[in-house]
Write a protein that holds these residues in place. Structure first.
Motif, PDB file in Angstrom:
ATOM      1  N   SER A  44      45.245  21.465 -75.878  1.00  0.00           N
ATOM      2  CA  SER A  44      43.942  21.510 -75.220  1.00  0.00           C
ATOM      3  C   SER A  44      44.135  21.339 -73.716  1.00  0.00           C
ATOM      4  CB  SER A  44      43.036  20.403 -75.775  1.00  0.00           C
ATOM      5  OG  SER A  44      41.787  20.410 -75.119  1.00  0.00           O
ATOM      6  N   THR A  46      42.407  21.499 -69.895  1.00  0.00           N
ATOM      7  CA  THR A  46      41.163  21.493 -69.130  1.00  0.00           C
ATOM      8  C   THR A  46      41.470  21.438 -67.637  1.00  0.00           C
ATOM      9  OG1 THR A  46      40.984  19.067 -69.215  1.00  0.00           O
ATOM     10  CG2 THR A  46      39.892  20.317 -70.958  1.00  0.00           C
ATOM     11  N   LYS A  47      40.565  22.011 -66.855  1.00  0.00           N
ATOM     12  CA  LYS A  47      40.681  21.974 -65.392  1.00  0.00           C
ATOM     13  C   LYS A  47      39.265  22.044 -64.826  1.00  0.00           C
ATOM     14  CE  LYS A  47      42.875  24.248 -61.416  1.00  0.00           C
ATOM     15  NZ  LYS A  47      43.548  23.022 -60.939  1.00  0.00           N
ATOM     16  N   SER A  48      38.995  21.204 -63.871  1.00  0.00           N
ATOM     17  CA  SER A  48      37.641  21.130 -63.325  1.00  0.00           C
ATOM     18  C   SER A  48      37.596  21.634 -61.884  1.00  0.00           C
ATOM     19  CB  SER A  48      37.129  19.688 -63.367  1.00  0.00           C
ATOM     20  OG  SER A  48      37.947  18.853 -62.555  1.00  0.00           O
ATOM     21  N   ARG A  73      44.829  19.797 -63.650  1.00  0.00           N
ATOM     22  CA  ARG A  73      44.823  20.166 -65.059  1.00  0.00           C
ATOM     23  C   ARG A  73      45.065  18.923 -65.911  1.00  0.00           C
ATOM     24  NH1 ARG A  73      49.167  24.964 -64.875  1.00  0.00           N
ATOM     25  NH2 ARG A  73      49.852  23.703 -63.121  1.00  0.00           N
ATOM     26  N   SER A  74      44.533  18.958 -67.100  1.00  0.00           N
ATOM     27  CA  SER A  74      44.755  17.890 -68.066  1.00  0.00           C
ATOM     28  C   SER A  74      45.111  18.530 -69.400  1.00  0.00           C
ATOM     29  CB  SER A  74      43.512  17.011 -68.193  1.00  0.00           C
ATOM     30  OG  SER A  74      43.734  15.954 -69.115  1.00  0.00           O
TER      31      SER A  74
END
Length: 238
Positions: A44, A46-48, A73-74
């Motif tokens: 999974s 994610t990036k904001s 990124r996570s």
């Protein structure tokens, strides 16, 4: 999904590295390369991004958003461990290897600057999920035990937050499963300096020199892109 003919299964691993010696530098030498018993079945990522709006009293519509910046990124993943068919009959040793990424390194403690290692997920030629970061969370769920209480199966949940400015990835021309980084030369660069930033040991400059057919380690042409292999690719490497 079936594996294409002639292709070997790439085995995922967590690379645990010494933290950078200074702010803005790259990770140091490799502490441990923890090979996964089984490849993850899900990643999974994610990036904001951050936007800002300035309210307008007289406007009939909302103001246009102004881009402020991009967040790190996570990456979240689960690592499954099964010791039912192993000689030691316990998953605790492998769990402890992964937990190395959660505690300050001996080198940082000796320098009186405690810092946890940096990590990177390595899995074949994947690029978007292979970046330098820190382990932000780690948990273990034990699901099977021996009669003496030894845990036989476990699922480790890891979350990695991006920490580096550069995005390392498999170099498609290297021909190696362990070559993960390239470096673009800037004025003032030297191979000993680059080896210190990459491996934590300036004496390993020959590894980079041999990978790029360089004769003089002190003379590098700005703008040149160098392949920086993992130490285990070098003759006599780990």
């Amino acid at each position: 999904m079936a594996t294409a003919p002639g292709k070997n299964l790439a085995r995922a691993a967590l690379l645990i590295m010494e933290p950078p010696a200074q702010v803005g530098a790259k990770p140091g030498g490799t502490i441990k390369r923890v090979k996964f018993q089984f490849n993850p079945n899900r990643l999974s990522l994610t990036k904001s991004t951050e936007w800002r709006r300035k309210p307008t009293r007289m406007a009939s519509e909302s103001a246009l958003p102004e881009f402020v910046g991009s967040g790190p990124r996570s990456l979240s993943l689960e690592v499954f461990l099964d010791a039912t068919a192993t000689h030691d009959g316990s998953v605790e040793a492998k769990v402890e290897e992964l937990m190395l990424a959660c505690v300050p390194t001996p080198k940082s403690l000796a320098a009186k600057k405690p810092a946890s290692p940096w990590v990177r997920l390595e899995w074949g030629t994947a690029k978007t999920t292979s970046f330098d970061g820190v382990l932000s969370s780690f948990s273990v769920d034990y699901s099977l035990f021996d009669v003496d209480g030894k845990p036989l199966r476990a699922t480790c949940s890891l979350s990695i937050d991006e920490a580096g400015a550069d995005t390392p990835g498999q170099n498609p021309t290297s021909g190696s499963d362990n070559a993960r980084r390239t470096h673009r030369v800037v004025a003032g660069d030297s191979l000993p300096q680059l080896a210190w930033h990459e491996y934590g040991d300036a004496g390993q400059w020959r590894v980079i020199a041999e990978a790029n057919d360089i004769d003089d380690p002190m003379v590098l042409v700005p703008g040149t892109e160098l392949l920086v292999p993992a130490l285990e690719d070098a003759p006599g490497g780990a």
